[in-house]
Design a protein around this motif. Structure first.
Motif, PDB file in Angstrom:
ATOM      1  N   PHE A  91       0.762  -1.118   0.035  1.00  0.00           N
ATOM      2  CA  PHE A  91      -0.171   0.037  -0.114  1.00  0.00           C
ATOM      3  C   PHE A  91       0.860   1.232   0.035  1.00  0.00           C
ATOM      4  CE2 PHE A  91      -2.638   3.055   2.716  1.00  0.00           C
ATOM      5  CZ  PHE A  91      -3.419   3.440   1.626  1.00  0.00           C
ATOM      6  N   ASP A 100       1.793   2.802   3.250  1.00  0.00           N
ATOM      7  CA  ASP A 100       2.998   2.106   4.074  1.00  0.00           C
ATOM      8  C   ASP A 100       4.322   2.427   3.301  1.00  0.00           C
ATOM      9  OD1 ASP A 100       0.697   0.701   5.295  1.00  0.00           O
ATOM     10  OD2 ASP A 100       1.035  -0.966   4.318  1.00  0.00           O
ATOM     11  N   GLY A 102       4.518  -6.041   0.686  1.00  0.00           N
ATOM     12  CA  GLY A 102       2.980  -5.919   1.271  1.00  0.00           C
ATOM     13  C   GLY A 102       3.296  -7.582   2.157  1.00  0.00           C
ATOM     14  N   HIS A 143       3.305  -0.598  10.383  1.00  0.00           N
ATOM     15  CA  HIS A 143       2.436  -1.708  10.254  1.00  0.00           C
ATOM     16  C   HIS A 143       2.093  -1.867   8.584  1.00  0.00           C
ATOM     17  CE1 HIS A 143      -1.236  -4.221  10.630  1.00  0.00           C
ATOM     18  NE2 HIS A 143      -1.907  -3.330   9.967  1.00  0.00           N
ATOM     19  N   THR A 174      -0.075  -3.033   5.541  1.00  0.00           N
ATOM     20  CA  THR A 174      -1.786  -3.140   5.494  1.00  0.00           C
ATOM     21  C   THR A 174      -2.047  -4.334   4.805  1.00  0.00           C
ATOM     22  OG1 THR A 174      -1.655  -0.654   5.250  1.00  0.00           O
ATOM     23  CG2 THR A 174      -3.760  -1.849   4.384  1.00  0.00           C
ATOM     24  N   GLU A 181      -7.449  -5.477   2.567  1.00  0.00           N
ATOM     25  CA  GLU A 181      -7.849  -3.836   2.975  1.00  0.00           C
ATOM     26  C   GLU A 181      -6.936  -2.858   1.990  1.00  0.00           C
ATOM     27  OE1 GLU A 181      -6.670  -0.827   6.929  1.00  0.00           O
ATOM     28  OE2 GLU A 181      -6.419  -3.064   7.236  1.00  0.00           O
ATOM     29  N   THR A 182      -5.836  -3.161   1.584  1.00  0.00           N
ATOM     30  CA  THR A 182      -5.345  -2.198   0.378  1.00  0.00           C
ATOM     31  C   THR A 182      -6.146  -2.389  -0.658  1.00  0.00           C
ATOM     32  OG1 THR A 182      -2.840  -2.774   1.307  1.00  0.00           O
ATOM     33  CG2 THR A 182      -3.467  -2.223  -1.268  1.00  0.00           C
ATOM     34  N   LEU A 214      -8.935   0.066   0.149  1.00  0.00           N
ATOM     35  CA  LEU A 214      -8.491   1.546  -0.107  1.00  0.00           C
ATOM     36  C   LEU A 214      -8.433   2.065  -1.342  1.00  0.00           C
ATOM     37  CD1 LEU A 214      -5.941   1.065   2.795  1.00  0.00           C
ATOM     38  CD2 LEU A 214      -8.311   2.537   3.070  1.00  0.00           C
TER      39      LEU A 214
END
Length: 296
Positions: free
Chosen positions: A178, A181, A203, A277, A279, A283-284, A287
């Motif tokens: 992401f 990140d 990732g 952290h 992602t 979830e990425t 988003l």
């Protein structure tokens, strides 16, 4: 003191500017500067001009170097895009009194690589590491952000016409990260608490490209397209032909090699060292779902 960001008009650069509004944006052209019209401090500099770079970086505590390409053209060789700016920046950082350089590189960078881009990226890392200014090189894979090219291309494949998606070597391993990140990693790497050196970050999940396309379809809420895997030699032959027919071919053999690189690493050591952290992929994808006004 503020930080300086070279290549600040790119997707990661713009995110960094939002996170660090007092940062100094350094770009190559007036056209690039126009994309940052709302930012207070934008400098237009020839990246190969040591004196101009030093002047642009003066008063900045650290430099984030985001300059790079994956495709050569008539007006942009890997050496001109990578090594020459790095050599100028190494001198400029010392001249400006910068305390740190953070360079965004790519997974697969290796001076022994037969791929011209990956070898060039590795040489760039070495130039900056030898600058005398503490340098952290962050190697990352495909970066997915809101309305960026990589995310748009992925979602186009996921909702391909007639439910048929074409890709070269569908079993190639992808480990997308992401964009947020990556920004967190860059900001963390600016800290003197992070030892100079190279960190490989990605990732949390590596998966074949066909499965990534299916995951994108799931995020869209559509049936996954059937992925037709084309042999890599066909892509290389197409790229070879385009290189000979066009001054700025849309696909080159080096570019295809970078995109085909198998990204499958353990990102935990780098994430823990940076204190960030990562992602999760699902979830990425949520988003970075294409918006109505987005490019996907």
């Amino acid at each position: 003191m503020p930080i300086a960001i070279t290549g600040a008009n790119g997707h990661i650069g713009r995110r960094l500017l939002r996170a660090q509004p007092d940062a100094r944006a350094i770009v190559r052209s007036e056209r690039a500067a126009a994309t940052l019209a709302g930012h207070a401090d934008v400098r237009v500099v020839d990246y190969a001009d040591r004196a101009a770079l030093a002047s642009a970086c003066a008063g900045c505590d650290a430099i984030v170097h985001l300059v790079g390409i994956i495709r050569e053209g008539a007006n942009a060789s890997f050496n001109d895009a990578h090594e020459r700016p790095a050599e100028a920046l190494a001198h400029a950082a010392r001249d400006a009194g910068a305390s740190r350089i953070v360079y965004l590189s790519i997974l697969g960078a290796d001076p022994r690589s037969s791929n011209a881009c990956l070898a060039s990226r590795a040489r760039t890392e070495a130039i900056l590491a030898d600058s005398g200014v503490p340098t952290v090189a962050l190697r990352v894979p495909m970066v997915l952000g809101e309305d960026d090219y990589a995310a748009a291309a992925l979602f186009r494949n996921a909702r391909a016409a007639k439910r048929l998606a074409f890709t070269f070597r569908a079993g190639s391993m992808e480990q997308p990260i992401f964009a947020g990140d990556v920004v967190s990693a860059i900001l963390a790497a600016l800290s003197e608490g992070i030892a100079p050196g190279t960190l490989e970050l990605a990732g949390p999940l590596a998966l074949p490209r066909r499965d990534l396309i299916a995951a994108a379809a799931e995020a869209l809420g559509t049936e996954p397209a059937h992925v037709l895997s084309l042999p890599l030699w066909l892509g290389q032959a197409l790229a070879w032909t385009l290189e000979r027919l066009a001054a700025n071919p849309p696909l080159t053999r080096a570019m295809l090699g970078v995109l085909d690189h198998d990204d499958d690493i353990d990102p935990t050591p780098a994430a823990e060292a940076l204190g960030i952290h990562l992602t999760p992929l699902a979830e990425t994808l949520q988003l970075v779902l294409p918006t109505k006004g987005g490019s996907a």
